[in-house]
Structure formats: structure tokens, C-alpha cells
Design a protein around this motif. Structure first.
Motif, mmCIF file in Angstrom:
data_model
loop_
_atom_site.group_PDB
_atom_site.id
_atom_site.type_symbol
_atom_site.label_atom_id
_atom_site.label_comp_id
_atom_site.label_asym_id
_atom_site.label_seq_id
_atom_site.Cartn_x
_atom_site.Cartn_y
_atom_site.Cartn_z
ATOM 1 N N SER A 484 -33.064 44.814 -8.326
ATOM 2 C CA SER A 484 -34.337 44.990 -7.627
ATOM 3 C C SER A 484 -35.457 45.455 -8.561
ATOM 4 O O SER A 484 -36.615 45.075 -8.387
ATOM 5 C CB SER A 484 -34.175 45.999 -6.484
ATOM 6 O OG SER A 484 -33.808 47.273 -6.991
ATOM 7 N N THR A 792 -45.388 49.449 -6.037
ATOM 8 C CA THR A 792 -45.181 49.194 -4.613
ATOM 9 C C THR A 792 -43.970 48.292 -4.387
ATOM 10 O O THR A 792 -43.132 48.550 -3.509
ATOM 11 C CB THR A 792 -46.434 48.542 -4.005
ATOM 12 O OG1 THR A 792 -47.553 49.403 -4.195
ATOM 13 C CG2 THR A 792 -46.250 48.286 -2.515
ATOM 14 N N THR A 793 -43.863 47.240 -5.186
ATOM 15 C CA THR A 793 -42.767 46.269 -5.022
ATOM 16 C C THR A 793 -41.415 46.895 -5.333
ATOM 17 O O THR A 793 -40.435 46.658 -4.619
ATOM 18 C CB THR A 793 -43.013 45.044 -5.916
ATOM 19 O OG1 THR A 793 -44.287 44.484 -5.623
ATOM 20 C CG2 THR A 793 -41.943 43.989 -5.687
ATOM 21 N N LYS A 795 -40.587 50.045 -5.083
ATOM 22 C CA LYS A 795 -40.254 50.945 -3.974
ATOM 23 C C LYS A 795 -39.734 50.156 -2.778
ATOM 24 O O LYS A 795 -38.750 50.550 -2.136
ATOM 25 C CB LYS A 795 -41.487 51.750 -3.563
ATOM 26 C CG LYS A 795 -41.883 52.832 -4.555
ATOM 27 C CD LYS A 795 -43.123 53.571 -4.063
ATOM 28 C CE LYS A 795 -43.520 54.691 -5.011
ATOM 29 N NZ LYS A 795 -44.738 55.405 -4.573
ATOM 30 N N GLU A 796 -40.397 49.037 -2.480
ATOM 31 C CA GLU A 796 -39.947 48.192 -1.361
ATOM 32 C C GLU A 796 -38.528 47.685 -1.595
ATOM 33 O O GLU A 796 -37.687 47.722 -0.690
ATOM 34 C CB GLU A 796 -40.898 46.999 -1.189
ATOM 35 C CG GLU A 796 -42.276 47.358 -0.692
ATOM 36 C CD GLU A 796 -43.239 46.177 -0.741
ATOM 37 O OE1 GLU A 796 -44.358 46.297 -0.217
ATOM 38 O OE2 GLU A 796 -42.866 45.125 -1.329
ATOM 39 N N ASN A 797 -38.272 47.208 -2.817
ATOM 40 C CA ASN A 797 -36.957 46.641 -3.124
ATOM 41 C C ASN A 797 -35.843 47.684 -3.054
ATOM 42 O O ASN A 797 -34.771 47.431 -2.491
ATOM 43 C CB ASN A 797 -36.971 45.999 -4.516
ATOM 44 C CG ASN A 797 -37.670 44.664 -4.531
ATOM 45 O OD1 ASN A 797 -37.961 44.095 -3.484
ATOM 46 N ND2 ASN A 797 -37.953 44.148 -5.703
ATOM 47 N N PHE A 800 -35.342 48.750 0.628
ATOM 48 C CA PHE A 800 -34.707 47.688 1.412
ATOM 49 C C PHE A 800 -33.220 47.575 1.073
ATOM 50 O O PHE A 800 -32.371 47.448 1.971
ATOM 51 C CB PHE A 800 -35.415 46.360 1.142
ATOM 52 C CG PHE A 800 -34.876 45.205 1.941
ATOM 53 C CD1 PHE A 800 -35.104 45.121 3.310
ATOM 54 C CD2 PHE A 800 -34.131 44.208 1.335
ATOM 55 C CE1 PHE A 800 -34.607 44.058 4.055
ATOM 56 C CE2 PHE A 800 -33.628 43.147 2.060
ATOM 57 C CZ PHE A 800 -33.861 43.073 3.430
ATOM 58 N N ASN A 836 -39.029 38.946 -3.623
ATOM 59 C CA ASN A 836 -40.113 39.925 -3.462
ATOM 60 C C ASN A 836 -40.672 40.324 -4.821
ATOM 61 O O ASN A 836 -41.881 40.501 -4.984
ATOM 62 C CB ASN A 836 -39.594 41.155 -2.719
ATOM 63 C CG ASN A 836 -40.717 42.069 -2.280
ATOM 64 O OD1 ASN A 836 -41.750 41.601 -1.779
ATOM 65 N ND2 ASN A 836 -40.540 43.368 -2.448
#
Length: 865
Positions: A484, A792-793, A795-797, A800, A836
């Protein structure tokens, strides 16, 4: 899971200094001594463990040593003209319709399909398309495939009038453009691996997907049909076929891993599949075997953009050079890696400039987007410099004289920086890997207990919980979590590199999203560094204007500062001729003050007011100090020239121009709540004038600073609590320094992030974390926006991946999870976090960032009106 064994294999080898593994793009970067261990031996060491390693770039063959005397270099030049020739030639076609394609969309161009469908690999080994020059370059064997036949195939295959009139510009066989034998004869063109083999068969059924995986998938689908009804239950045995076709490659990897006393994702999947077979769950075993075996292919497809973006940059390194034989004037094609300094090279339309050099003949437009990210071609005239990797897109031939080898060119340094960046792991990556190392064993222990203990309570209970234990083994696989982060960094680094922004690693990219203070150097950073002489006055009448200009030119000629070049140029413009017998003896640079030397047995000083006050020579009439204050208030840099015993004999003022984008960049940073500070060694008047033009308050301007003063000032801004290598959630208020000169290098080093202008000093570029290749400050805004999106990406990965695993664990505990859904969640999560991360390379994301910057620019323009 492959990173630890790769490190274990390569690190102990003699001659290996450093290595980095980028799991997202499947690349290993190795810093090694080629005299001790070659790239071939390194690849062989990996392939002994069946890693399937291939040499992408051999650093030893991409550079040529330039040590030695002139006789040695002359002998080397004569020898390379007689290098062995291959059977291939290079022919060039002009196709006007190519102009409708952008270079990053060239893989969708039907020309490649036409060539691949009609010709075998040993007839036409590779081709290169270039949109701006509207050229197609083909390497082919003329004894098997003539240029005329390629031409007729193109004409018949591209029937649409939109392609325009196709022309054969250069027939390699007729013109004798035989290609030399390269040290690595493997040639990679646009999707070149998709050519037909000699039997007309493809190595893979569909875009690299192997036949055994397709057969495994077919059997898996048949096994799922067993859920239709009792009469279909016999189809569950098709799952055995899915395991038979899909599991062996995974089992071989698992076997090699276990021989190294390790346990990775391959081992987990083999355990789960065989355990399902033992329990009679054939459809579940099929799900694990097929979905995991196809996951590597799906991952490769998902990360294709990042690999392609990086490959495009690496492939810019020229393979060949068209050297002009000094004796006959004929063109001889040689490997670019053998190109010596000082030879004349022909660069025709569509050709790459093989090495850095100077144009000696011809005028044409050159595409430098590979280095700077600037799409607009630049017109080059005799006497102007050109960079390796740039492409002649005009209609005229250029003849250049090389000033460096390929290995020492700006392009090679750029590629080295990009490869180094891809190999450097950030603190966040290390944190995630550390978590995965603890998480996986913990879950595996739970799985082991579930597969063993319940059997003591009966067969039915044992089967039920053993199946749940196998599900836990799937859940324990950390693939999604570990990929990720690096996949996001790879996409971000590729996106910036394609725009001429070189960032040295994911940690630096992450830091760009945490910047709260930006410190700019003035000269060459906020200004262009191109000075012009605006005022020159004689003081005291002891020397004439021409004599003062002569002394200034003699004193400043040895210096590399832009201001020095301005004074030398001004002297030449006014007809001052320097005698070769007169020179500056004991020439010394006085940091932050000026220079001193002995000329005609007199000690001469040139510099600012600080220098002359220090040596007790600043004793000029009030009229001249008033002029100096007036010139400084106008934004000029005031300097003086004096002779020991005579005092100050002249004063001058040079003016620099503000970079066009500087006010917009400062305004944008202010709107983003980023503090902006300007540092300069100039006087208060000149500093205030520049600050006013770019929108800075007087409190944000620090003037009359020596290099060590800049260093101490940046250090004081940092304080003692800021982490030089902050993780994703730490070190949120970072200091960024932007500079271009040698005197900026210490401050660039001490700042949290150092940004160098590509046109600046080599030392500044070397010491910085980020390089703006075209010195355009708007690229700084782009890199900071990408840095914020990376944070941001990531953290999202991470969130998730963890949430999906937690949900799977909870469902398993309640008996609501199956092996099918466990492997679907594992592979699906991995693909989703990969996609993502890859969104950073998508045109939509890039367009959104550019629209934001354009919007701020338009608002500022409206305010000016």
C-alpha cells in the motif's frame, strides 16, 4: 515477502555496497563494484533461487571512463570507429499523423500493432515512435526485411487520410547506417515483447497471462457451478484441476522459501490450498490456487503506469551516436556508451542527442521535455548547449561537439537520481513493514491453534475450525498492507519525474506534504540570475571608465558567479580587450564580500560595501553614497572597485530580473498558510525592492547574510524538535529551503527539505533533496501538492487494508467467512490499494492539481487588473 531473501542473497556478495528493493515496480537497485562482481553474476545469484531476474540497466556498460592522456583518448576514438557491426540497420519514416498523439499515449498508436502483426522479431527487432518530430525509427535486418517493404506495409495498414503522406526519410541499408553490436544486445522497443516468435506463436495467451493460469481459472469456474444444485455437485472435483494447473509455480516458490527457513505468502497459500484438499473442500482449494496465481498478473497490470513512466525516463539514455569521421566526413554509428569527449556528432530529425555538447552547425528545434518537463521545443543555434536525451524535432540536422561522455551527462545524473529515489524506503514504509512482521506471526499462531486443538473435541468440530484456521492463514497474508505504501510513493515519484522534478526518495516526497515554511534564496532563485550593468561611475578621477571596466573584467573573469559574467560581458560590449599577458595573481574569493587579487603589481578589491568597510577603504564623498542608496532602492546590487593606496576608484550597479512566476508562487504559498522568507547577501535596498515585487513583507526579508549566516538562520527556524526523517504522522511543521548556488549548499543540507534549481551549481543539486530541472518555481507548488496527495493516499491505503483484515477476522470468528471470500478480500484489497496509489499518475489527478494552480494564477491576474 521476497525482500528478505533478496537481501540475504545479495548483501553478503563481495563488491555489493548498497541495495534497494522497490516491491511496487519489481526492481532491485544495486550499488556494486563491477571489477569485483558484475551485473550478470548478481542476476545469476538471484536466478539460482528462481527469482527470474533480468538486467534492466548495467551501470558498468552505460559509462565510459575519460581518464588518460590525449594520445590514449585519440587511440580510443580511432578504435571505436572500427567496432564490430551487427546485421541490423536503422531506417527513419516520417508520419505526419503522429503529431495527434502525446508521448505518454503512444502505446495506443496503431502503428505498433501494424508492425507487430506483420513482422517477426528477428526481422524487425524494435521501433521507436516520437510524436513531436513525427518520426518512426525502425531497427531491421535489410537482408530479411527491406525499408521499402516496411514502407508499403505502413501505407497499406494506415489507410486513414489523417495519417498524412508517409515518407521514407532515411533507408539505413542504402545510406550504410549499420548498427554496431551493443554490449547487451537485448533490445526493448515499444511493447517489443509482443512480436510473433519464429513459429508465429505468442509466448502468452493474453497480455502476458500464462496458459496454466487460464486453465486453472476455467477449472475454478467449473467448480463454482457445483453450487447450482445437487445434480451439479460432481463439478466440485474440477477444483482439483484448478489446483493442478495453478498451484505448482506457487509451490515451487514456497519450497525455495522454506529451504531458506522462511515462511512467506507463497507458503501460506500452498498450506491453505492443500489443507482445503485434505478437508475435501475442492472448490475452496480451487479459489485459493487460481486467485493467488493470477494476483501477480493483476498487480503487474495495475502498476503498469508507474513502471512505464519510469521506463520512459530510463529509456531516454541514447543507445547510438552518429559520429562524423574527421578524416572522411562520413557518418559512423557507434554505441553511445563509447562516445568520447570532443567528437562531432550528427543529430538528424527524430534523433536523440547522445551526450551533452555544443551546437557547431545547424539551427533546429529540440524537445527537452525529457529533462525539464517543458513540452514546448527550444530552438538551438550554433554556440548553444544541448543536453543528452533531448530530441531534434525540427527539420534541420544539428552537428554538435560533445562536452561529456554519456555516463557523465545531465541525463545520466537524472536517471541515477531517479533510481536512487526508487530504492530509498521512507520511515512510513519501514513502520508498515515492522507492523506486518509482527501481525503475520501473531495471526499464524492463531491459525495453527485453530487447525490443531479443535480435533481433540471430535472430527466435526475439528473440520469446522480447521477450515477457519485455513481462512486465518489467508488473512495473515500482509500483501495489501506492505504494498500500500511503496506503490503510492512509486506513482508519486514517477509523476514528478515526468515533469522534470527529481525527488530523492519517498521520505522526501512525504515531507513535501508537511511543509509550513519556505525559505528562498534571492539571486538565481526568485530572480533569474541574469544580470545587466545599469550604472558605472568613476570615483576620484584617477581611472577612466574604460580602465575601470578593464580592471573589473580581469578581476571577475576567474569567478563563476552570474554577477561576474555580467561585468565581463559589459566590458566586452564597450570594446575592452584583455591582454593575454595581464592576469589576476593570487586571486581570492572573499565569501559574502567579493574578490581580491594583484593586477599590474597593485592590490585590487572588488565587492560590496561590507568588504570596503572591513578593510577601511570606504571613504567616498556623500554624493556617491547617495547614488548607491538610490540604486539599491531601485532593486540594483551595488558594488565597488578599489586599489590599495588609492582607495575606491569606481562604483557600479547591476540589476537582476524577477522570475515571471515568482509572485504567483509566493502568493499561492501564502494562501496555503505557508510562511515565506527570503534570504540574500545583498543590501537592504535591493532586498526590499525584490521583496516588494514578489509580495513579501519587510519582516520576511533577511539581507546582508553570509553563507554561514544563512546556515544559522535556517537552523534557528528548525529548532531542536523537528525530525529530519518524519514518519507519516510526525514532524508536521517542516522547513523547506530553495537555492541555486554553492553558498546555498550548507543551508540546503540543514533544512528539512532542500530544493535546488536545475540551472544552479552542481554542488547545490548534489546536496539537495529535490531538484527542479528547468528551474521553474511553479514545479515547487506541484511537488508540494503531490506530497500532500501522497500522504492522504497512504493513509487511505493503510486504513483500508487494516479495516478489511479486521472485518475478515471478525466474520471468521462468527463462522461467516469462507476461503473464497478470504482470498477475494486479500487479492481484492491488494488491487484496490494499488489502483488507489496509481491514481497519482492519472490525468485526472494531474489536471486537478494544475487547475488549482491555474485558478490561483487567474485570481492574481484579476487583482492586478
Amino acid at each position: 515477502s521476497e525482500i528478505p531473501p533478496i537481501r540475504a542473497i545479495l548483501k553478503p556478495l563481495p563488491g555489493v555496497r548498497k541495495l534497494g528493493v522497490n516491491v511496487a515496480i519489481k526492481m532491485v537497485y544495486i550499488d556494486h563494484d563491477p571489477t569485483i562482481i558484475t551485473a550478470e553474476l548478481l542476476a545469476a545469484a538471484l536466478n539460482e533461487q528462481r527469482f527470474g531476474a533480468e538486467i534492466e540497466t548495467d551501470g558498468a556498460s552505460s559509462s565510459l571512463t575519460t581518464n588518460g592522456d590525449d594520445a590514449t583518448q585519440t587511440s580510443s576514438f580511432e578504435s571505436i570507429m572500427n567496432l564490430p557491426r551487427s546485421k541490423f540497420v536503422e531506417s527513419t519514416f516520417v508520419i505526419p499523423g503522429l503529431v495527434t498523439y502525446t508521448q505518454d499515449k503512444m502505446d495506443t498508436c496503431p502503428i505498433g500493432k501494424v508492425l507487430r502483426q506483420n513482422f517477426f522479431k528477428h526481422h524487425l527487432r524494435t521501433f521507436h515512435l516520437h510524436a513531436q518530430s513525427q518520426t518512426l525509427k525502425v531497427e531491421h535486418d535489410p537482408s530479411l526485411l527491406t525499408a521499402e517493404r516496411i514502407y508499403s506495409t505502413l501505407v497499406s495498414g494506415l489507410k486513414d487520410d489523417a495519417w498524412g503522406r508517409i515518407e521514407l526519410a532515411h533507408d539505413g541499408a542504402t545510406e550504410g547506417l549499420t548498427l554496431p553490436v551493443l554490449s547487451n544486445e537485448r533490445r526493448d522497443g515499444n511493447e517489443g515483447d509482443d512480436f510473433l516468435d519464429e513459429g508465429g506463436r505468442r509466448l502468452y495467451c493474453f497480455r502476458g497471462l500464462k496458459v496454466n493460469i487460464l486453465l486453472s481459472g476455467l477449472c475454478w469456474i467449473l467448480s463454482l457451478l457445483s453450487y447450482v444444485g445437487d445434480s451439479w455437485r460432481f463439478l466440485q472435483y474440477a477444483g482439483i484441476g484448478a489446483v493442478f494447473f495453478g498451484l505448482p509455480p506457487v509451490a515451487m516458490k514456497a519450497y525455495l522459501t522454506m529451504r531458506r527457513c522462511q515462511f512467506d505468502a507463497n507458503c501460506m497459500m500452498v498450506t491453505a490450498a492443500l489443507g482445503s484438499l485434505a478437508l475435501g473442500e475442492y472448490d475452496e482449494a480451487a479459489s485459493v490456487s487460481f486467485l493467488f496465481s493470477i494476483s501477480e498478473w493483476l498487480e503487474a497490470r495495475a502498476t503498469k503506469k508507474a513502471r512505464r513512466a519510469l521506463d520512459e525516463i530510463v529509456s531516454l539514455r541514447p543507445d547510438y551516436a552518429n559520429v562524423i569521421d574527421p578524416a572522411t566526413g562520413d557518418i559512423v554509428i557507434i554505441p553511445a556508451s563509447n562516445l568520447p569527449v570532443g567528437c562531432r556528432v550528427s543529430v538528424r530529425t527524430g534523433d536523440k542527442v547522445p551526450a551533452d555538447g555544443v551546437v557547431v552547425e545547424g539551427t533546429s528545434s529540440v524537445d527537452e521535455s525529457s529533462l525539464t518537463g517543458e513540452a514546448r521545443p527550444v530552438e538551438k543555434h550554433p554556440g548553444e548547449e544541448v543536453s543528452s536525451g533531448s530530441i531534434n524535432v525540427g527539420s534541420s540536422q544539428l552537428v554538435i561537439r560533445t562536452s561529456s561522455t554519456v555516463g557523465d551527462s545531465a541525463l545520466s545524473r537524472l536517471i541515477e537520481l531517479i533510481e536512487e529515489a526508487q530504492a530509498n524506503a521512507s520511515e512510513t514504509e519501514k513502520l508498515v513493514d515492522a507492523f506486518a512482521k509482527k501481525y503475520t506471526p501473531f495471526v499464524l499462531v492463531i491459525a495453527f491453534c485453530l487447525c490443531t486443538v479443535p480435533w481433540f473435541f471430535g472430527e466435526e468440530v475439528g473440520r469446522y475450525w480447521s477450515l477457519n484456521g485455513l481462512i486465518f492463514i489467508i488473512i495473515a497474508c500482509p500483501c495489501a498492507l506492505t504494498i500500500s505504501t511503496p506503490v503510492t510513493y512509486s506513482a508519486g515519484l514517477a509523476a514528478t519525474a515526468k515533469r522534470g522534478i527529481i525527488i530523492k526518495g519517498g521520505s522526501r516526497l512525504e515531507c513535501l506534504g508537511h511543509v509550513k515554511t519556505v525559505v528562498f534564496d534571492k539571486t538565481g532563485t526568485l530572480t533569474t540570475g541574469r544580470f545587466s550593468l545599469s550604472h558605472l561611475e568613476a570615483v576620484g578621477g584617477s581611472k577612466s571608465r574604460k580602465e575601470i571596466l578593464r580592471l573589473l573584467a580581469i578581476m571577475e573573469a576567474p569567478s563563476s558567479h552570474p554577477l561576474s559574467a555580467c561585468l565581463v560581458s559589459a566590458a566586452k560590449d564597450e570594446g575592452v580587450v584583455l591582454s593575454e599577458t595581464v592576469c589576476a595573481l593570487q586571486h581570492t574569493i572573499l565569501k559574502g564580500e567579493g574578490v581580491t587579487a594583484t593586477v599590474d603589481d597593485e592590490r585590487v578589491y572588488v565587492g560590496n560595501a561590507r568588504l570596503f568597510r572591513r578593510i577601511g577603504m570606504y571613504n567616498i564623498p556623500q554624493q556617491y553614497t547617495d547614488w548607491a542608496a538610490e540604486w539599491s532602492d531601485e532593486g540594483g546590487t551595488v558594488g565597488y572597485i578599489g586599489i590599495e593606496g588609492l582607495g575606491i576608484i569606481g562604483m557600479y550597479c547591476v540589476k537582476d530580473t524577477i522570475r515571471e512566476e515568482a509572485p504567483t508562487v509566493v502568493s499561492t504559498l501564502h494562501q496555503s498558510d505557508v510562511e515565506v522568507i527570503m534570504l540574500t547577501g545583498d543590501g537592504q535596498g535591493a532586498a526590499r525592492a525584490v521583496g516588494t515585487q514578489i509580495g513579501l513583507d519587510e519582516s520576511c526579508i533577511q539581507c546582508q547574510l553570509l553563507p554561514e549566516d544563512k546556515l544559522h538562520y535556517v537552523s534557528s527556524l528548525k529548532g531542536s524538535s523537528t525530525d529530519r526523517h518524519p514518519s507519516l504522522y510526525g514532524g508536521k511543521k517542516l522547513i523547506l529551503m530553495v537555492g541555486d548556488g554553492v553558498n546555498d549548499a550548507p543551508a540546503l543540507t540543514v533544512a528539512d527539505i532542500g530544493v535546488a534549481m536545475g540551472e544552479g551549481a552542481a554542488l547545490a543539486v548534489e546536496m539537495s533533496d529535490v531538484t527542479l530541472m528547468d528551474s521553474n518555481l511553479t514545479k515547487l507548488l506541484f511537488s508540494m501538492d503531490i506530497g500532500a496527495k501522497v500522504i492522504t493516499t497512504v493513509k487511505e491505503n493503510i486504513a483500508f487494508s487494516i479495516v478489511v483484515n479486521l472485518i475478515a477476522i471478525v466474520l471468521t470468528c462468527f463462522g461467516k467467512m469462507t476461503l473464497l471470500w478470504a482470498i477475494v478480500s486479500d487479492v481484492g484489497t491488494m488491487l484496490l490499494v494499488t489502483l488507489n496509489g496509481m491514481k497519482l499518475l492519472s490525468p485526472r489527478t494531474i489536471a486537478a492539481i494544475e487547475r488549482k494552480q491555474d485558478g490561483i494564477l487567474s485570481v492574481r491576474t484579476e487583482r492586478k487588473k
